[in-house]
Design an enzyme around this catalytic site. Sequence first.
Site, PDB file in Angstrom:
ATOM      1  N   LYS A   1       0.839  -1.200   0.000  1.00  0.00           N
ATOM      2  CA  LYS A   1       0.000   0.000   0.000  1.00  0.00           C
ATOM      3  C   LYS A   1       0.874   1.251   0.000  1.00  0.00           C
ATOM      4  CE  LYS A   1      -3.882  -2.446   1.974  1.00  0.00           C
ATOM      5  NZ  LYS A   1      -4.624  -2.942   3.120  1.00  0.00           N
TER       6      LYS A   1
ATOM      7  N   GLN B   1      -5.054  -1.716   9.251  1.00  0.00           N
ATOM      8  CA  GLN B   1      -4.950  -3.048   8.657  1.00  0.00           C
ATOM      9  C   GLN B   1      -5.563  -4.087   9.595  1.00  0.00           C
ATOM     10  OE1 GLN B   1      -3.793  -3.604   5.546  1.00  0.00           O
ATOM     11  NE2 GLN B   1      -4.159  -5.794   5.706  1.00  0.00           N
TER      12      GLN B   1
ATOM     13  N   ASP C   1     -11.537   2.303   3.333  1.00  0.00           N
ATOM     14  CA  ASP C   1     -11.904   0.891   3.230  1.00  0.00           C
ATOM     15  C   ASP C   1     -13.415   0.731   3.013  1.00  0.00           C
ATOM     16  OD1 ASP C   1      -9.749  -0.946   3.549  1.00  0.00           O
ATOM     17  OD2 ASP C   1      -9.583  -0.416   5.677  1.00  0.00           O
TER      18      ASP C   1
END
Length: 286
Positions: free
Chosen positions: A53, A97, A120
């Site tokens: 990422k 995460q 997200d």
Amino acid sequence: MANLIDGKKISAEVKEKVRLETASLVEKHGIQPGLAVVIVGNDPASRVYVNNKKKACEAVGFRSWEYALPEDTTQAELLELVETLNAEKNVNGILVQLPVPAQIDDKAIINAISPAKDVDAFHPENVGQIMIGDYKFLPCTPAGVMELIDSTGIEVSGKKCVVIGRSNIVGKPMAMLLLHRSGTVTICHSRTVDLPSVTKEADILVAAVGKANFVTGDMVKEGAVVIDVGMNRLENGKLCGDVNFAEVEPKASWITPVPGGVGPMTIAMLMRNTLTAAKSQNGIQD
Ligand code: GUN
């Protein structure tokens, strides 16, 4: 024999679009999108994802910040960091995460992320927006799958779509996106009776189970589009999807490989969401 859906190529195209738009955002408005990535603990798979990422942020011209917290971080400490990032103007997107260590309730963390920075699309407000079809962000993996399906030129409308897996991250939103495109959608899961009889009906089959080689040739209709969301690490260290590629590929019309299918798309969509967040937070329309 199936056509391969090249996720690497399609993700590179998406990222290139994001890079060009970012360059113009910097030039015209002096705004450089920024993504904060938080990782708690030492999960090796999470470490790989977070590194990828960060690399993607660099490639498209974003700022990025990594917060690597120790395994014994408390929920209160993580919540405090999220609050700080919510208030930080240069941070347009926040990604914690998952999974987080057991002492932390992931729902509490997701709820604490400002919905405007929730790249997200896991926050209940964003999930609700997706449900009613009026959304700013789509969750990265299902959005990436839709891009891959679109790349085949096949219309979803009217097709029988079967999603195997009902997770909040993939299965449920995936089904919703296919439904928004007027697919006739079935969600299968561990309690589904006679799974092959259901999956064999699918014109579009999305496997998000988390079990290596779970979808076998006898479960797939001739000519189906098969999308493999699985990323299973075998004992020999190799990555393997949820679909038994050797058996299914000869029957499918289109199929994604693992690696090089859905995986690269997830990160490309994260970049797109971060750009959208930066524009929206600064009141910039397309
Ligand atoms: N862990 C596995 N996939 C994801 C994802 O898409 N987002 C976050 N935050 N964590 C993950």
